[in-house]
Write a protein that holds these residues in place. Sequence first.
Motif, mmCIF file in Angstrom:
data_model
loop_
_atom_site.group_PDB
_atom_site.id
_atom_site.type_symbol
_atom_site.label_atom_id
_atom_site.label_comp_id
_atom_site.label_asym_id
_atom_site.label_seq_id
_atom_site.Cartn_x
_atom_site.Cartn_y
_atom_site.Cartn_z
ATOM 1 N N LEU A 21 54.215 44.158 44.049
ATOM 2 C CA LEU A 21 53.997 43.106 43.058
ATOM 3 C C LEU A 21 52.510 42.855 42.835
ATOM 4 N N ASP A 22 51.723 42.937 43.890
ATOM 5 C CA ASP A 22 50.285 42.704 43.742
ATOM 6 C C ASP A 22 49.615 43.848 42.993
ATOM 7 N N LYS A 23 50.009 45.078 43.279
ATOM 8 C CA LYS A 23 49.465 46.222 42.547
ATOM 9 C C LYS A 23 49.795 46.114 41.058
ATOM 10 N N TRP A 24 51.013 45.677 40.776
ATOM 11 C CA TRP A 24 51.452 45.513 39.385
ATOM 12 C C TRP A 24 50.606 44.458 38.685
ATOM 13 N N ASN A 25 50.401 43.326 39.333
ATOM 14 C CA ASN A 25 49.621 42.255 38.732
ATOM 15 C C ASN A 25 48.162 42.664 38.559
ATOM 16 N N LYS A 26 47.614 43.325 39.555
ATOM 17 C CA LYS A 26 46.223 43.764 39.479
ATOM 18 C C LYS A 26 46.034 44.776 38.357
ATOM 19 N N ALA A 27 46.959 45.717 38.233
ATOM 20 C CA ALA A 27 46.863 46.725 37.178
ATOM 21 C C ALA A 27 46.888 46.065 35.799
ATOM 22 N N ASN A 28 47.795 45.119 35.603
ATOM 23 C CA ASN A 28 47.884 44.428 34.314
ATOM 24 C C ASN A 28 46.645 43.594 34.052
ATOM 25 N N PHE A 29 46.106 42.971 35.102
ATOM 26 C CA PHE A 29 44.875 42.190 34.957
ATOM 27 C C PHE A 29 43.730 43.085 34.471
ATOM 28 N N LEU A 30 43.575 44.254 35.077
ATOM 29 C CA LEU A 30 42.514 45.178 34.681
ATOM 30 C C LEU A 30 42.724 45.681 33.258
#
Length: 450
Positions: A134-143
């Motif tokens: 979930l954190d990787k997903w959120n970080k990717a979308n943030f970038l």
Amino acid sequence: MRVYFEIQLSISSVDRDLTQFECDFIFDGVRVYTTENDIIFKDIQGCSEVYNHFEAAARFRPKIISIIDIISFLIGDSITIYDIESQSYGIKFEEEVREKNNNIFIYKSVDFRPQLEQILLRIEIDKFTTLSLLDKWNKANFLLNEDDSHVLYLDEALINYFNIIEILADTTKKEYEKYIDEQSVALLNEFYTNIGNLDQNKIQEKVNQKKKFLKEILVGEFLSLSDKFKYFLRTHKLLDDNLSYFVDKIIKIRNSLAHGRVVHNLSLMEYPLSPFYNIVSAESHSVLPIILLAGFSISKYIGINIWENEWEEIKKQLEPHPILVADFLKDKIIVDINSANKYNLTWYSLFLYYLTCKTRERKEIELRVKFELGKFKFEDLDFQNLYEISVILINTKDDELYQLLSKVIIEIINNQYYRWGDYKDIFMYLEFRNIQVDIIREKIKEILDQ
């Protein structure tokens, strides 16, 4: 004495539309609920034996990140700690008591409570893997969302999407290894049973001696990421031929990002323009499928179906395997490329194949396009997918085909059936991929000036 935190995230300060968002649930001792203007993160557990509020904040931060990751995944957009408007801490001697209520999670009139509760259950089963995904997903979308054109941190965002694929591939790695061992033993058993008069003990002895060597011959010393992820997809009944080919393609992109690749085209950049060279620019059509595949794969791992509809739509656009296109050109398979079909084989598929195939095959494509165009009434043609192949073949020496393509191009441009912002954008797309466009550009101009 216990230290309690409370953090307020102003709904109006977030770039994403959260005006239709309502929630109330508890995660890891933190109650998360919405008011008219804010999302409140209220510590109901507290921290003891901390030296100061900085330490308390450091202990509280991981919980907030996890909660924000959960919310972001369910609403389909990125929220981060940077969106928090204010926070406070205090010392209390009594814990807040919250009556047992049903969880609430509603976004844009859709009740996501079942999905929320399944995520919370999955976290209980495998906390580190689930929260990492979930954190990787959120970080990717943030970038990805750091600029309006989604190009500033495109490579960095994709690295995080590929990290998701790597983590998911490892969730079924042991099961995959066991499956390989079973298949190797079965193959050896069949072989030694059929080659001679060996008793069962002798067969078992031979199998035990050779199974390790057979495994190394068949799959190598290490399992590839592509094979591991395909097995994950197969266990969730997602894998088919087109997706298998797509996985092979994106793993090559992942390797380029992970190990670095020299930039070869320094004379031209595609729109949207970025401030740096992006390694994946030439594969820009693969970005959205990568994003949705990562999101839907996380959902399947958790046990929910978020992103399923989006994935099923984008899956229809996955490029078919080049072998399939070659078989079509040789009449080994019969496909109506003017309509949706199970192979995803369309006029646009022929265009993508044309970009990388050999000269002889390009001539086969030209002949096949002429044949296929003659099969349909002009008004029934799939103009949405015809523009690219019509443009790239417009330099044909076949006058009959030239007339057909000219008519198609005029129809598409006049009615704006092309998938580009402007019909001329394809010239830059082709030039970026080292296709000579001067004659093509001139031919299109002649056609439109008639």
